[in-house]
Design a protein around this motif. Structure first.
Motif, mmCIF file in Angstrom:
data_model
loop_
_atom_site.group_PDB
_atom_site.id
_atom_site.type_symbol
_atom_site.label_atom_id
_atom_site.label_comp_id
_atom_site.label_asym_id
_atom_site.label_seq_id
_atom_site.Cartn_x
_atom_site.Cartn_y
_atom_site.Cartn_z
ATOM 1 N N UNK A 1 -6.546 3.439 -6.648
ATOM 2 C CA UNK A 1 -5.771 2.912 -7.764
ATOM 3 C C UNK A 1 -5.197 1.557 -7.367
ATOM 4 N N UNK A 2 -5.471 0.551 -8.175
ATOM 5 C CA UNK A 2 -4.949 -0.790 -7.951
ATOM 6 C C UNK A 2 -4.059 -1.151 -9.134
ATOM 7 N N UNK A 3 -2.818 -1.528 -8.863
ATOM 8 C CA UNK A 3 -1.889 -1.983 -9.897
ATOM 9 C C UNK A 3 -1.627 -3.466 -9.652
ATOM 10 N N UNK A 4 -1.907 -4.277 -10.635
ATOM 11 C CA UNK A 4 -1.629 -5.702 -10.533
ATOM 12 C C UNK A 4 -0.349 -5.954 -11.321
ATOM 13 N N UNK A 5 0.732 -6.262 -10.613
ATOM 14 C CA UNK A 5 2.035 -6.492 -11.230
ATOM 15 C C UNK A 5 2.134 -7.971 -11.611
ATOM 16 N N UNK A 6 2.159 -8.213 -12.923
ATOM 17 C CA UNK A 6 2.190 -9.578 -13.447
ATOM 18 C C UNK A 6 3.576 -9.966 -13.951
ATOM 19 N N UNK A 7 4.599 -9.246 -13.541
ATOM 20 C CA UNK A 7 5.954 -9.506 -14.049
ATOM 21 C C UNK A 7 6.468 -10.895 -13.672
ATOM 22 N N UNK A 8 5.983 -11.450 -12.583
ATOM 23 C CA UNK A 8 6.415 -12.779 -12.141
ATOM 24 C C UNK A 8 5.325 -13.835 -12.337
ATOM 25 N N UNK A 9 4.276 -13.474 -13.083
ATOM 26 C CA UNK A 9 3.172 -14.398 -13.338
ATOM 27 C C UNK A 9 3.501 -15.239 -14.559
ATOM 28 N N UNK A 10 3.473 -16.550 -14.397
ATOM 29 C CA UNK A 10 3.820 -17.458 -15.487
ATOM 30 C C UNK A 10 2.622 -17.777 -16.371
ATOM 31 N N UNK A 11 1.447 -17.895 -15.764
ATOM 32 C CA UNK A 11 0.237 -18.280 -16.494
ATOM 33 C C UNK A 11 -0.960 -17.810 -15.683
ATOM 34 N N UNK A 12 -2.062 -17.550 -16.360
ATOM 35 C CA UNK A 12 -3.311 -17.300 -15.641
ATOM 36 C C UNK A 12 -4.430 -18.049 -16.341
ATOM 37 N N UNK A 13 -5.412 -18.458 -15.554
ATOM 38 C CA UNK A 13 -6.527 -19.222 -16.102
ATOM 39 C C UNK A 13 -7.827 -18.441 -15.942
ATOM 40 N N UNK B 1 0.849 -1.188 0.000
ATOM 41 C CA UNK B 1 0.000 0.000 0.000
ATOM 42 C C UNK B 1 0.886 1.240 0.000
ATOM 43 N N UNK B 2 0.532 2.226 -0.824
ATOM 44 C CA UNK B 2 1.314 3.462 -0.875
ATOM 45 C C UNK B 2 1.227 4.186 0.464
ATOM 46 N N UNK B 3 2.148 5.087 0.688
ATOM 47 C CA UNK B 3 2.215 5.807 1.954
ATOM 48 C C UNK B 3 0.916 6.547 2.263
ATOM 49 N N UNK B 4 0.324 7.164 1.256
ATOM 50 C CA UNK B 4 -0.927 7.889 1.456
ATOM 51 C C UNK B 4 -2.150 6.988 1.470
ATOM 52 N N UNK B 5 -1.972 5.725 1.106
ATOM 53 C CA UNK B 5 -3.083 4.777 1.103
ATOM 54 C C UNK B 5 -3.976 4.856 -0.113
ATOM 55 N N UNK B 6 -3.593 5.646 -1.128
ATOM 56 C CA UNK B 6 -4.458 5.803 -2.297
ATOM 57 C C UNK B 6 -4.139 4.825 -3.422
ATOM 58 N N UNK B 7 -3.032 4.072 -3.310
ATOM 59 C CA UNK B 7 -2.664 3.108 -4.351
ATOM 60 C C UNK B 7 -2.192 1.801 -3.712
ATOM 61 N N UNK B 8 -2.571 0.708 -4.346
ATOM 62 C CA UNK B 8 -2.177 -0.617 -3.872
ATOM 63 C C UNK B 8 -1.567 -1.378 -5.039
ATOM 64 N N UNK B 9 -0.361 -1.907 -4.829
ATOM 65 C CA UNK B 9 0.285 -2.758 -5.829
ATOM 66 C C UNK B 9 0.184 -4.197 -5.334
ATOM 67 N N UNK B 10 -0.392 -5.046 -6.171
ATOM 68 C CA UNK B 10 -0.511 -6.471 -5.854
ATOM 69 C C UNK B 10 0.360 -7.230 -6.844
ATOM 70 N N UNK B 11 1.314 -8.013 -6.333
ATOM 71 C CA UNK B 11 2.209 -8.805 -7.180
ATOM 72 C C UNK B 11 1.790 -10.268 -7.115
ATOM 73 N N UNK B 12 1.653 -10.863 -8.286
ATOM 74 C CA UNK B 12 1.273 -12.267 -8.377
ATOM 75 C C UNK B 12 2.463 -13.037 -8.938
ATOM 76 N N UNK B 13 2.926 -14.037 -8.198
ATOM 77 C CA UNK B 13 4.070 -14.836 -8.600
ATOM 78 C C UNK B 13 3.630 -16.267 -8.896
ATOM 79 N N UNK B 14 4.123 -16.809 -9.993
ATOM 80 C CA UNK B 14 3.796 -18.188 -10.366
ATOM 81 C C UNK B 14 2.528 -18.252 -11.195
ATOM 82 N N UNK B 15 1.818 -19.358 -11.076
ATOM 83 C CA UNK B 15 0.566 -19.537 -11.807
ATOM 84 C C UNK B 15 -0.566 -18.854 -11.052
ATOM 85 N N UNK B 16 -1.235 -17.948 -11.727
ATOM 86 C CA UNK B 16 -2.368 -17.221 -11.153
ATOM 87 C C UNK B 16 -3.606 -18.040 -11.474
#
Length: 114
Positions: A51-63, A15-30
């Motif tokens: 604001x929600x950012x979904x970081x898929x840089x470590x996501x191998x696959x999603x179904x 969560x960002x310092x101000x609480x207005x943005x959240x980054x969620x990182x998904x690793x592996x198979x989503x």
């Protein structure tokens, strides 16, 4: 002897310092196995981020379950508000394979993809 690198699947959130943005990182198979962990990453935050950012840089696959989870996050983000600009969900850093799944599923029409 060759050692293979094993990717541990998981979800992390920052969560960002101000609480207005959240980054969620998904690793592996989503997939469905991450359902509870993914929901816990964004539920029960008060106030809810805008604001929600979904970081898929470590996501191998999603179904299809992962696609459904992204839609549930979008619904959560929009809440009862009628203004889609009030809150946004952004998908970022997807590899070619994951990006293709998002495009074929027309998620590029629903989400901002970077």
């Amino acid at each position: 002897m060759l050692a293979s690198e094993k990717t541990v699947a998981g979800v992390s959130a920052e969560l960002s310092e101000g609480g207005d943005a959240l980054v969620i990182r998904v690793t592996g198979n989503f997939d469905f196995n991450m359902h509870r962990e993914f929901q816990r990453a964004y539920q029960n935050l008060s106030p809810s981020p805008k604001h929600y950012c979904i970081d898929l840089s470590e996501t191998l696959h999603l179904d299809s379950a992962a696609l459904g989870m992204l839609l549930l996050l979008r619904d959560h983000c929009l809440g009862d508000g009628d203004d889609p600009e009030q809150c946004r969900v952004e998908l970022m850093n997807a590899n070619e394979h994951v990006g293709r799944i998002l495009t074929v599923s027309n998620f590029d029409k629903i989400f901002t993809i970077r």
